[in-house]
Write an enzyme that holds these catalytic residues in place. Structure first.
Site, PDB file in Angstrom:
ATOM      1  N   GLU A 130       0.814  -1.223   0.000  1.00 32.61           N
ATOM      2  CA  GLU A 130       0.000   0.000   0.000  1.00 32.61           C
ATOM      3  C   GLU A 130       0.848   1.274   0.000  1.00 32.61           C
ATOM      4  O   GLU A 130       0.512   2.271  -0.656  1.00 32.61           O
ATOM      5  CB  GLU A 130      -0.921   0.001   1.233  1.00 32.61           C
ATOM      6  CG  GLU A 130      -1.831   1.191   1.336  1.00 32.61           C
ATOM      7  CD  GLU A 130      -2.816   1.272   0.164  1.00 32.61           C
ATOM      8  OE1 GLU A 130      -3.725   0.442   0.100  1.00 32.61           O
ATOM      9  OE2 GLU A 130      -2.652   2.175  -0.682  1.00 32.61           O
ATOM     10  N   GLY A 135       2.139   7.121  -0.691  1.00 30.60           N
ATOM     11  CA  GLY A 135       2.401   7.069   0.760  1.00 30.60           C
ATOM     12  C   GLY A 135       1.215   6.698   1.616  1.00 30.60           C
ATOM     13  O   GLY A 135       0.833   5.531   1.699  1.00 30.60           O
ATOM     14  N   ASP A 202       9.975   8.477 -10.718  1.00 27.83           N
ATOM     15  CA  ASP A 202       9.250   7.978  -9.540  1.00 27.83           C
ATOM     16  C   ASP A 202       7.746   7.870  -9.869  1.00 27.83           C
ATOM     17  O   ASP A 202       7.100   6.869  -9.539  1.00 27.83           O
ATOM     18  CB  ASP A 202       9.491   8.933  -8.359  1.00 27.83           C
ATOM     19  CG  ASP A 202       8.662   8.573  -7.158  1.00 27.83           C
ATOM     20  OD1 ASP A 202       9.010   7.598  -6.466  1.00 27.83           O
ATOM     21  OD2 ASP A 202       7.650   9.270  -6.888  1.00 27.83           O
ATOM     22  N   LYS A 206       5.146   4.544 -10.001  1.00 28.74           N
ATOM     23  CA  LYS A 206       3.849   4.460  -9.325  1.00 28.74           C
ATOM     24  C   LYS A 206       2.721   4.220 -10.330  1.00 28.74           C
ATOM     25  O   LYS A 206       1.793   3.445 -10.066  1.00 28.74           O
ATOM     26  CB  LYS A 206       3.608   5.749  -8.530  1.00 28.74           C
ATOM     27  CG  LYS A 206       4.572   5.871  -7.349  1.00 28.74           C
ATOM     28  CD  LYS A 206       4.585   7.267  -6.775  1.00 28.74           C
ATOM     29  CE  LYS A 206       5.471   7.357  -5.546  1.00 28.74           C
ATOM     30  NZ  LYS A 206       5.771   8.745  -5.161  1.00 28.74           N
TER      31      LYS A 206
END
Ligand SMILES: NC(=O)c1ccc[n+]([C@@H]2O[C@H](COP(=O)([O-])OP(=O)(O)OC[C@H]3O[C@@H](n4cnc5c(N)ncnc54)[C@H](OP(=O)(O)O)[C@@H]3O)[C@@H](O)[C@H]2O)c1
Length: 437
Positions: A130, A135, A202, A206
Site C-alpha cells: 500500500e 504514501g 518515480d 507508481k
C-alpha cells in the site's frame, strides 16, 4: 479465531522504518483491537551501526544482519523498507522462499520486478505494498478492493510530492524552478539527488503499479512516456495562470476504445478550479473515474514517516488477519488474477490528441509570428489564443504564448522541430499538454 501474536521483522530503519516502530507503539491498543492480536517487532535491521536514530527500536531488537530476520522461523511477516532494487530484491526473494509474508513500500522494486508478486503467489504467501504509491493514501486498497466491481475509465494522479511542491511554490511565490527545488530540499521535501522525482521516474514507477491494478496490465515503467518538470519556468506558470490554468505534475492512465492504454507522466495545464488544481504543496491525489461510480478523489500525504508507516502497518494488519484465520491470497496483490493479467498495448504518444500550451522565445522582427503560425497551420495545428508580452528592446527576445485547438501530438512535435530552426526563434519552443478531466 486463533489467539496468537503476529511477529514481524523490519529490514530498513530509516524514515519509514522508524515511523513504523513509533506507530506500532503509539497505536498498539487500537491495532490490537482491530486485528484481534498484538503485533510484536522481533527484529529491526539497519546498515550503519554508528548512526544516531530519532526513534529507539524496541529493546534488544536492533541488528545489522538481514539474515537475523530472514532466517528467524518465528517471524511471520518481513517488512522491507530499505528501498532501491538491490539488496532489497534479494531480501524479498529470500523472505518469500522461506514462506514468510512480505510488506514493502518499495515502488521501484515492484514496478521493475513484478515477477516477485508471481513468486509470492506460487509460494502461497501474501505480498502487499500500500505504501508504495502515494504514501499514506489508501489508493492501492481502493483499486484492489473497493473498485473490484467497476471498470476504470481513467485515472489521473499527482503522485510525486516533490514535483507538486516545486510547481506549487513556483505558482504561489513566483519562484524559478531552481529556487523552488532548493527550498524543497531545505524543507526535506526533496532528496539531495532529486533526479527520480523531478524527472518523472518515480511517478512512472507508481503509475506502472496503478495501471496494473486498474486494468490488469502487465507493464514495466520504460513503456510509459515520461517527461519531468525541469523545463517548466516561472514564465510558463505566469502565462498558464493568465489563461486560467495551473501547472501540475500528472500521471495519467486511460482506457482507449480498441483496448489500448493511454499512459503518460508529464507536467500539464489543468483548469483553475478543477479538482486536481486544488491539490497543492507536497500533497498527493489520485482522481479515478469509474464507469459506474463516476469520479472519486482521494488526497493526502504521499510521504513522511507516519503517513507512510500508516499504510505499511495497515498491510501488516491485513496479512495478520489472514494469518489468524489460516488464509492467504484472498485479495490478490494486483487485483486481477491468472490469465486476466495481460500484456496491453500502450498508445504511441504521437497518437495522443489534446489542446496544447506553446511558448516561443523569438526576436521581435516583422513576420516571425506569421511564419510560426504558417508552420503550425501546415501541420494542421490551429491556434485558439495567442499572447505576446512586452516589446523586444534592442533586438532582445520576446515571449509569445499560444493555446491550440485539439491537435495530434505527432503533428505538433513535427511543427515544433521545424519552428526551432527558424531564424529569429532564439530558444527551443516549450510545449505542455492541457489535461481536461
Ligand atoms: N520516505 C518516505 O516518505 C517514503 C514514502 C513512501 C514510500 N517510501 C519507500 O520506503 C522505502 C524506505 O524509504 P526511507 O525513506 O525510509 O529510506 P531511508 O530513510 O533511506 O532508509 C533506508 C533504510 O534502509 C537501511 N539499509 C540500506 N541498505 C541496507 C542493507 N543492505 N541492509 C540493511 N539495511 C539497509 C538503511 O540503514 P542505515 O539507516 O543504517 O543507513 C536505512 O535504515 C523506499 O522504498 C521508499 O521508496 C518512502
Amino acid at each position: 479465531m486463533a489467539s496468537r501474536t503476529i511477529r514481524i521483522g523490519l529490514i530498513g530503519y530509516g524514515v519509514v522504518g522508524q515511523g513504523i516502530v513509533q506507530l506500532l507503539s503509539d497505536n498498539a491498543a487500537t491495532i490490537e483491537g482491530r486485528l484481534g492480536a498484538p503485533i510484536e517487532i522481533r527484529r529491526v535491521v539497519a546498515r550503519s551501526p554508528d548512526k544516531v536514530r530519532e526513534i529507539e527500536p524496541p529493546e534488544g531488537t536492533l541488528s545489522f544482519d538481514p539474515d537475523d530476520v530472514l532466517n528467524d522461523p518465528d517471524i511471520d511477516i518481513v517488512v522491507e523498507v530499505v528501498g532501491g532494487i538491490e539488496p532489497a530484491k534479494s531480501f524479498v526473494q529470500k523472505a518469500i522462499e522461506s514462506g514468510k509474508h512480505v510488506v514493502t513500500a518499495n515502488k521501484a522494486l515492484l514496478a521493475e520486478h513484478s515477477e516477485l508478486i508471481e513468486f509470492a503467489e506460487s509460494k502461497g504467501v501474501d505480498l502487499y505494498f500500500e505504501a508504495a504509491v502515494a504514501g499514506g493514501i489508501p489508493i492501492i486498497r481502493l483499486l484492489r478492493e473497493a473498485f473490484s466491481s467497476d471498470r476504470i475509465i481513467a485515472l489521473r494522479g499527482i503522485v510525486n510530492g516533490t514535483s507538486n511542491y516545486i510547481l506549487s511554490r513556483m505558482t504561489v511565490a513566483g519562484l524559478e524552478f531552481e529556487e523552488a527545488l532548493r527550498e524543497a530540499q531545505e524543507k526535506g521535501f526533496a532528496e539531495a539527488d532529486p533526479t527520480l522525482d523531478i524527472g518523472g521516474g518515480d511517478a512512472a514507477h507508481k503509475l506502472t503499479i496503478l495501471t496494473t491494478l486498474a486494468y490488469g496490465a502487465r507493464l514495466t515503467p520504460d513503456r510509459i512516456p515520461t517527461t519531468g518538470i525541469e523545463d517548466v519556468t516561472a514564465v510558463d506558470i505566469h502565462f498558464a495562470n493568465r489563461f486560467g490554468y495551473v501547472i501540475k505534475p500528472l500521471a495519467v492512465a486511460r482506457a482507449l476504445d480498441g483496448g489500448k492504454l493511454d499512459l503518460r507522466v508529464h507536467p500539464a495545464l489543468v483548469r483553475r478550479g478543477s479538482v486536481l488544481a486544488s491539490i497543492s504543496g507536497a500533497l498527493n491525489a489520485v482522481y479515478v473515474e469509474g464507469a459506474m461510480l463516476g469520479p472519486c478523489l482521494t488526497s493526502g500525504l504521499g510521504a513522511g514517516a507516519l503517513p507512510t508507516a500508516m499504510s505499511v502497518v495497515s498491510d501488516i494488519v491485513d496479512v495478520g488477519r489472514n494469518l489468524l484465520v489460516g488464509a492467504h491470497g484472498r485479495v490478490p496483490s494486483r487485483a486481477f488474477q491468472g490469465e486476466h493479467l495481460k500484456d496491453m498495448e500502450v498508445q504511441d504518444p504521437g497518437d495522443h490528441r489534446c489542446h496544447w500550451y506553446l511558448r516561443f522565445t523569438v526576436r521581435d522582427r516583422p513576420g516571425i509570428l506569421a511564419r510560426i503560425a504558417g508552420v503550425l497551420g501546415a501541420s494542421t495545428v490551429s491556434i485558439e489564443q495567442m499572447v505576446q508580452e512586452g516589446i523586444g528592446q534592442d533586438d532582445g527576445p520576446v515571449v509569445v504564448v499560444m493555446l491550440t485547438h485539439t491537435s495530434l501530438e505527432r503533428n505538433l512535435m513535427g511543427a515544433l522541430e521545424e519552428i526551432a530552426t527558424l531564424d529569429d526563434v532564439v530558444e527551443p519552443p516549450m510545449a505542455l499538454r492541457i489535461e481536461e478531466d
